[in-house]
Each structure stands twice: as structure tokens, then as C-alpha cells.
Motif scaffolding. Structure first.
Motif, short mmCIF file in Angstrom:
data_model
loop_
_atom_site.label_atom_id
_atom_site.label_comp_id
_atom_site.label_asym_id
_atom_site.label_seq_id
_atom_site.Cartn_x
_atom_site.Cartn_y
_atom_site.Cartn_z
N UNK A 1 100.99 10.51 61.38
CA UNK A 1 101.76 9.91 62.48
C UNK A 1 102.01 10.97 63.56
N UNK A 2 101.66 10.70 64.82
CA UNK A 2 101.85 11.72 65.86
C UNK A 2 103.29 12.21 65.94
N UNK A 3 104.26 11.29 65.78
CA UNK A 3 105.66 11.69 65.89
C UNK A 3 106.07 12.67 64.82
N UNK A 4 105.27 12.77 63.77
CA UNK A 4 105.62 13.66 62.66
C UNK A 4 104.97 15.04 62.79
N UNK A 5 104.17 15.26 63.84
CA UNK A 5 103.55 16.57 64.03
C UNK A 5 104.62 17.64 64.13
N UNK A 6 104.42 18.74 63.45
CA UNK A 6 105.35 19.84 63.51
C UNK A 6 104.54 21.10 63.24
N UNK A 7 104.44 22.00 64.22
CA UNK A 7 103.64 23.20 63.99
C UNK A 7 104.07 24.34 64.90
N UNK A 8 103.57 25.52 64.58
CA UNK A 8 103.84 26.71 65.39
C UNK A 8 102.51 27.34 65.77
N UNK A 9 102.46 27.92 66.95
CA UNK A 9 101.21 28.48 67.44
C UNK A 9 101.54 29.72 68.26
N UNK A 10 100.87 30.83 67.97
CA UNK A 10 101.03 32.05 68.77
C UNK A 10 99.72 32.35 69.45
N UNK A 11 99.54 31.91 70.66
CA UNK A 11 98.31 32.21 71.36
C UNK A 11 98.46 33.55 72.06
N UNK A 12 97.38 34.35 72.04
CA UNK A 12 97.45 35.69 72.61
C UNK A 12 96.79 35.73 73.99
N UNK A 13 97.25 36.68 74.79
CA UNK A 13 96.64 36.88 76.11
C UNK A 13 95.43 37.79 75.94
N UNK A 14 94.28 37.25 76.21
CA UNK A 14 93.05 38.03 76.07
C UNK A 14 92.07 37.52 77.13
N UNK A 15 91.42 38.45 77.81
CA UNK A 15 90.43 38.04 78.81
C UNK A 15 89.06 38.04 78.14
N UNK A 179 87.50 26.49 56.91
CA UNK A 179 88.81 26.74 56.29
C UNK A 179 89.95 26.45 57.25
N UNK A 180 89.69 26.71 58.55
CA UNK A 180 90.75 26.48 59.54
C UNK A 180 91.13 25.00 59.60
N UNK A 181 90.26 24.13 59.09
CA UNK A 181 90.56 22.69 59.14
C UNK A 181 91.64 22.30 58.14
N UNK A 182 91.85 23.13 57.11
CA UNK A 182 92.81 22.67 56.11
C UNK A 182 93.77 23.76 55.64
N UNK A 183 93.60 25.02 56.11
CA UNK A 183 94.48 26.10 55.64
C UNK A 183 95.92 25.83 56.09
N UNK A 184 96.82 26.62 55.57
CA UNK A 184 98.25 26.35 55.74
C UNK A 184 98.69 26.24 57.20
N UNK A 185 98.11 27.08 58.05
CA UNK A 185 98.54 27.08 59.45
C UNK A 185 97.77 26.10 60.33
N UNK A 186 96.97 25.22 59.72
CA UNK A 186 96.17 24.28 60.52
C UNK A 186 97.07 23.37 61.35
N UNK A 187 96.64 23.10 62.55
CA UNK A 187 97.41 22.21 63.44
C UNK A 187 96.42 21.57 64.41
N UNK A 188 96.87 20.67 65.28
CA UNK A 188 95.89 19.98 66.15
C UNK A 188 95.09 20.92 67.03
N UNK A 189 95.68 22.05 67.41
CA UNK A 189 94.97 22.99 68.29
C UNK A 189 93.86 23.71 67.51
N UNK A 190 94.21 24.20 66.32
CA UNK A 190 93.18 24.89 65.52
C UNK A 190 92.09 23.91 65.10
N UNK A 191 92.49 22.66 64.88
CA UNK A 191 91.48 21.66 64.49
C UNK A 191 90.45 21.47 65.61
#
Ligand code: NAD
Length: 339
Positions: A1-15, A179-191
Motif C-alpha cells: 500500500x503506498x500509504x504504508x511506505x516508510x524508508x530512509x535514503x542518504x543520497x550523496x553529492x557526487x559529480x 540483491x538491492x531488490x530485496x535487501x533490508x534497505x530496499x525502497x522505491x528509489x533503490x528498486x
């Protein structure tokens, strides 16, 4: 359910700069970072690219290290760090595969110097802030000083990769995506990153294994490898990496071939958990076969150690965290199938 999405993401600044011939942009990028005294870390396999870069950088190169050892031994880090300090380097530039990038990262963590990476394989390390140093005081961790400020991907640097390295390194990137599809930190962005990574790799790898000089396909594989690194850093690793690391540690396989031999089987296990996961098992099997790494028995793994691997892997907390947890029976079946 979209309303149940809950995740954390640390994107880094890299050129990131991408494209054939892009290594000629290195001097401008180095200048833009304000680097005046660069230490060049380049594997011998990347000698001609490193020579070309060095020529263009001219007197801005104050030191050059070509002693790059796999798994980033502490002694290699110490000697390279010493050269960087003694020559007054104010930045590090790496040219090579995951081992060269890894050495540059370790020196960057020790010294605080900024890092520019020019990758020549599909390792994907340049997309992450994860570093490791192997020695008496083994250290691994995530440190933003290890993240290259700039990454320059030039597919022309990858056309010389031998067939076996192309296949094993490409399968390593594919494993990161899977592995990124199902590992613990997986989220819609990593998917999103991982699915596009698998798509690119699946399209490009069969071509580059047969036609190493196909620049468009080399580019596709390199984009896939970058996406793999990004998605893995965020999502983490799980079943597949635990099983491979355990074999390498206890039963004598080396990293690339073990990864290749295990991947078709772990993809199968993941699809049993989640049938919507991409089915790259057949492709992985075919590439592993072409790399001479179809079965664990072909790549120097000691069969008598497999049960020890089962017991050791089953204890790893990562396997209890990714549902449904893999138990000793499932791990044994996967190892036996891969054997
Ligand atoms: P590698 O860098 O060890 O290179 C393997 C061999 O291929 C070396 O002999 C190298 O000189 C040669 N080579 C490299 N590029 C070449 C080219 N273009 N043409 C011909 N030969 C070439 O291997 P790798 O697979 O790139 O990297 C693996 C390492 O990277 C592992 O130690 C792994 O742990 C690490 N890694 C780290 C991260 C991270 O986030 N820290 C991520 C992925 C991989």
C-alpha cells in the motif's frame, strides 16, 4: 500500500561524467576541484589510460602508484599514504577496477584528501562511500571521505577487459542489483535504480562478452554497473553476498568466479520468495559458463568444506533480517545445486 511506505535514503553529492573519450575531461575536473598536486593511483592494466591522463595533467601529477593489490592490504594503504603525504599531494586520482578505487578510498580516509575516480571495470565501488582495508586491524565502513567527488566513466577504457573479467565483473554488478531488490534497505528509489541496472546489464553483457570492442554495449554495461553500485550502497546486501563471502572465506573460491557460480541459484531462491523479481537466472548461468565458472567444483572450491559454509552462513544475522529467512536446509540446497 503506498500509504504504508516508510524508508530512509542518504543520497550523496557526487559529480558523474559519462561518455567515450571523457578521460580527456580529467584535467578540467581536477582544476575545478582546486587540486594542484595530484597523486595518480593506476593499475598496470590501465597504464596507457593513466599515461594519457598524466601527460595532460603535466606537472600537476606529483606521484604515481601502480602497485595495486586486491582486497586493499593495509601495507599497500600505508605505503601509498606515505607517498601522498611526502609528496604533498592535495588530491588522489584513481584509474582502474575496484581494487584501484578501493586503494584510493582507503588513502582518502586516512588523509582526508579528495578523490577522483576513473573506473575500468563493472565493480561499481566508485558509486559508494564504503571502504575496506585488509590487515591485522581490518577496517570496513562507510565514510564520506571515501566517496569520490567526481567519477569519470569512459567506456573506451573497458574495451580491453578480457572475456572472463568482463563476465565475472558484469555478473558482480548484476548481483548488486538483484540483491538491492530485496535487501533490508530496499525502497522505491533503490528498486528503480536496481531494475534499470539489471535491464542495462542484461542487454549489454551478452554483447560485450562476444564483442569486447562494441562501444555502445560497453557503455550500457558501465551505466548498469554504476546503477548497481548506487542501489547496493543504499539497499545493502543479503543472501547472495553472505553465501559467496562464506565460500571465499572458508572453502577457497575467489570472489568473481564464486559470485558467478552462485548467482543463477540465488536468483532462483529470490524468485521463489518474490516471483516478480527479475528473472536473470538463465542469462547469469550462460555468462558464468562462458567465464568458466559455471559450477563451484570448477573454480577450486573444496567440497569437504561446504557443510562448514552452510553452518557459518546460517548464523549470519543478515539472513535472519531479509524475509523469509534462509535456514541451513535452504543454504545447503543452494550450495549443492551450485556445486
Ligand atoms: P580488480 O580491480 O581487482 O581488477 C581485476 C584485474 O583486472 C586486475 O588485475 C586489474 O588490473 C585488471 N583490470 C582492471 N580493469 C581492466 C581493464 N579495463 N582491462 C583489463 N584488465 C583490467 O577487480 P574488480 O572486479 O574491478 O574489483 C573487485 C574489488 O572491488 C573487490 O575487492 C571488491 O571487494 C571491491 N568492491 C568494492 C565495493 C565498495 O563499495 N567498496 C563495491 C564493489 C566492489
Amino acid at each position: 500500500m503506498p500509504g504504508e511506505e516508510r524508508f530512509e535514503l542518504d543520497l550523496h553529492a557526487q559529480r558523474v561524467l559519462f561518455g567515450a573519450g571523457r578521460i580527456d575531461d580529467v584535467p578540467d575536473e581536477v582544476d575545478a576541484l582546486g587540486m594542484r598536486q595530484v597523486m595518480l593511483v593506476a593499475t598496470r592494466s590501465a597504464k596507457s589510460a593513466a599515461d594519457r591522463i598524466s601527460e595532460r595533467l603535466g606537472s600537476r601529477v606529483v606521484a604515481r602508484e601502480s602497485e595495486v593489490v586486491q582486497h586493499v592490504p593495509a601495507a599497500n594503504v600505508a605505503s601509498t599514504t606515505q607517498i601522498a603525504v611526502e609528496t604533498g599531494a592535495d588530491g588522489i586520482l584513481t584509474v582502474g577496477g575496484g581494487s584501484a578505487t578501493g586503494l584510493g578510498k582507503a588513502v582518502a580516509v586516512q588523509t582526508g584528501l579528495r578523490l577522483v575516480a576513473v573506473p575500468t571495470t563493472y565493480a561499481g565501488s566508485e558509486a559508494t562511500a564504503v571502504f575496506g582495508i585488509t590487515g591485522e586491524q581490518k577496517r570496513t565502513g562507510r565514510d564520506l571521505r571515501a566517496l569520490p567527488r567526481v567519477v569519470i566513466y569512459d567506456p573506451e577504457l573497458t574495451t580491453g577487459m578480457p572475456q572472463r573479467l568482463t563476465a565475472t565483473s558484469g555478473l558482480n554488478a548484476m548481483a548488486h542489483c538483484v540483491e538491492a531488490l530485496y535487501a533490508l534497505g530496499a525502497n522505491p528509489v533503490t528498486e528503480a535504480l536496481a531494475l534499470e541496472g539489471v535491464r542495462r546489464l542484461a542487454a549489454a553483457l551478452p554483447i560485450v562478452v562476444d564483442s569486447p570492442g562494441d562501444l555502445a554495449a560497453r557503455g550500457g554495461a558501465l551505466v548498469g554497473a554504476y546503477l548497481a553500485g548506487l542501489s547496493m550502497e543504499q539497499a545493502g546486501t543479503a543472501l547472495h553476498h553472505v553465501l559467496c563471502q562464506t565460500i571465499v572465506r572458508l572453502a577457497g573460491g575467489s570472489h568473481g568466479p564464486t559470485n558467478a557460480a552462485m548467482l543463477p541459484h540465488t536468483i532462483g531462491a529470490l524468485r521463489r520468495r518474490n516471483p516478480s523479481t527479475v528473472d536473470a537466472a538463465e542469462l547469469a548461468r550462460d555468462l558464468a559458463r562462458r567465464a568458466g565458472a559455471e559450477r563451484l567444483r570448477d573454480i577450486g572450491v573444496d567440497e569437504s568444506r561446504l557443510e562448514d559454509c552452510v553452518q557459518a552462513a546460517a548464523k549470519r544475522p543478515q539472513l535472519k533480517l531479509t524475509p523469509p529467512p534462509a535456514d541451513a536446509d535452504e543454504i545447503r540446497a543452494l550450495y549443492q545445486a551450485a556445486w
